[in-house]
Design an enzyme around this catalytic site. Structure first.
Site, PDB file in Angstrom:
ATOM      1  N   GLU A   9       0.838  -1.201   0.000  1.00 42.86           N
ATOM      2  CA  GLU A   9       0.000   0.000   0.000  1.00 42.86           C
ATOM      3  C   GLU A   9       0.872   1.250   0.000  1.00 42.86           C
ATOM      4  O   GLU A   9       2.083   1.183   0.219  1.00 42.86           O
ATOM      5  CB  GLU A   9      -0.901   0.025   1.245  1.00 42.86           C
ATOM      6  N   ARG A  11      -6.910   0.622  13.266  1.00 41.72           N
ATOM      7  CA  ARG A  11      -5.550   0.836  12.765  1.00 41.72           C
ATOM      8  C   ARG A  11      -5.571   1.916  11.695  1.00 41.72           C
ATOM      9  O   ARG A  11      -6.607   2.169  11.063  1.00 41.72           O
ATOM     10  CB  ARG A  11      -4.965  -0.439  12.177  1.00 41.72           C
ATOM     11  N   ASN A  36      -4.763   3.451   8.062  1.00 44.33           N
ATOM     12  CA  ASN A  36      -4.690   2.948   6.701  1.00 44.33           C
ATOM     13  C   ASN A  36      -3.875   3.937   5.865  1.00 44.33           C
ATOM     14  O   ASN A  36      -2.709   4.147   6.149  1.00 44.33           O
ATOM     15  CB  ASN A  36      -6.102   2.704   6.140  1.00 44.33           C
ATOM     16  N   GLU A  41     -10.845  -5.569  10.354  1.00 45.31           N
ATOM     17  CA  GLU A  41     -11.170  -6.051   9.007  1.00 45.31           C
ATOM     18  C   GLU A  41     -10.821  -7.545   8.905  1.00 45.31           C
ATOM     19  O   GLU A  41      -9.800  -7.914   8.333  1.00 45.31           O
ATOM     20  CB  GLU A  41     -10.394  -5.242   7.965  1.00 45.31           C
ATOM     21  N   ASN A  58      -9.056   6.036   2.925  1.00 44.22           N
ATOM     22  CA  ASN A  58      -8.155   5.682   1.834  1.00 44.22           C
ATOM     23  C   ASN A  58      -7.598   6.910   1.114  1.00 44.22           C
ATOM     24  O   ASN A  58      -7.090   7.817   1.743  1.00 44.22           O
ATOM     25  CB  ASN A  58      -8.847   4.691   0.881  1.00 44.22           C
ATOM     26  N   ASP A  78      -9.808   2.500  -3.834  1.00 43.87           N
ATOM     27  CA  ASP A  78      -8.801   2.370  -2.774  1.00 43.87           C
ATOM     28  C   ASP A  78      -7.906   3.616  -2.795  1.00 43.87           C
ATOM     29  O   ASP A  78      -8.397   4.730  -2.679  1.00 43.87           O
ATOM     30  CB  ASP A  78      -8.007   1.081  -3.007  1.00 43.87           C
TER      31      ASP A  78
END
Length: 297
Positions: free
Chosen positions: A15, A98, A100, A118, A151, A202
């Site tokens: 990511e 958490r 992202n 998740e 995101n 995303d």
């Protein structure tokens, strides 16, 4: 246009790619692998830094090293000592949350959002996250809450608009953005996506023409969209279904780097697309991106 593998070493959930123009390296994370990676496309050398929890985002720090959003903490990562020093923590009453995705604005603030637990990709504790801002003085403020999966972030070249993706809203939202204060106002949807599928928007980046590039998790593609008209302009197919984020990099900012994942995929799915979880690069797009910003604290 050509799509190829840049780093042929699959991670679990790559990511947050960020091109560091000062060092000519690409920073990105493996959330579930709990790693920060720093890759040099010239030497092909990849340095990996272990983080003691899931790490959602990394950006370079103006004074050296990087700042990460990991677990529920903002922390400074020293590349030389490999030490991580916590700056601040968030969501103290939500231990399963958490961080992202995250990015810096032009003033050097670091924006990053949280999400709930998740257990299955895109199936989360709903409305458990928030979007936070780590200011250059180390103070943390909350922009808003009730976020599903925080995101993609991007800003227009004049810094008047901030774009934001909460994945399960199936849209790109825009805010009027005040650069001196970092204040967000006038939230509205500017790009919509199909709600009838398991494909969700995303991470994203922006090009020099003001068009957004959105990684579509579950479909193996990056979409170029026009936030002024809401139009889907073109699609770049990636040979990995779980496309997670993208950024422009390279000396001319004309290479699109795309991160992918292989979280929860069956052995058959990985066999069909063995490069799932790799870092990809796309060349020949005919456009360039805006440079990533560093944290100035």
């Amino acid at each position: 246009m050509a799509v190829s593998v840049a780093v042929d070493e699959p991670g679990l959930l790559l990511e947050g790619p960020h091109w560091d123009s000062l060092t000519g390296t690409l920073l990105y994370v493996d959330i579930h692998g709990q790693h920060v990676h720093r890759w040099d496309p010239v030497t092909k050398q990849k340095d990996t830094y272990d983080i003691d929890c899931m790490v959602g985002a990394v950006v370079p720090r103006e004074s050296g090293g990087a700042v990460v959003a990991a677990g529920t903490k903002f922390a400074f990562l020293d590349f030389e000592t490999r030490q991580l020093n916590t700056v601040a923590t968030v969501d103290p009453h939500k231990p399963r949350n958490r961080f992202n995705d995250g990015k810096c604005d032009a003033a050097g603030r670091f924006w990053a959002g949280t999400m709930g637990d998740e257990p299955v990709p895109t199936k989360v504790d709903r409305k458990a996250g928030s979007l936070y801002c780590l200011h250059t003085d180390g103070i943390v403020t909350k922009a808003f809450n009730e976020v599903d999966i925080s995101n993609g972030l991007a800003w227009t070249s004049d810094n008047s608009i901030m774009y934001y993706i909460d994945s399960l809203q199936y849209s790109v939202d825009a805010f009027d953005f005040d650069l001196p204060t970092g204040t967000l106002t006038n939230r509205r949807k500017v790009v919509n996506f199909d709600l009838s599928t398991d494909v969700v928007p995303d991470g994203m980046c922006i090009d020099t023409d003001g068009k957004l590039w959105v990684a579509m998790f579950g479909k193996g593609q990056v979409l170029q969209v026009d936030p002024e008209t809401g139009t889907h302009l073109r699609s770049v197919k990636i040979p990995a279904d779980q496309t997670t984020s993208c950024c422009f990099g390279g000396p001319n900012l004309d290479i699109l780097y795309v991160t992918t994942a292989n979280v929860g995929l069956s052995a058959e799915a990985v066999q069909q697309k063995p490069q799932s979880g790799c870092l990809f690069q796309v060349t020949g797009l005919g456009t360039t991106g805006t440079p990533g910003m560093c944290y100035k604290g």
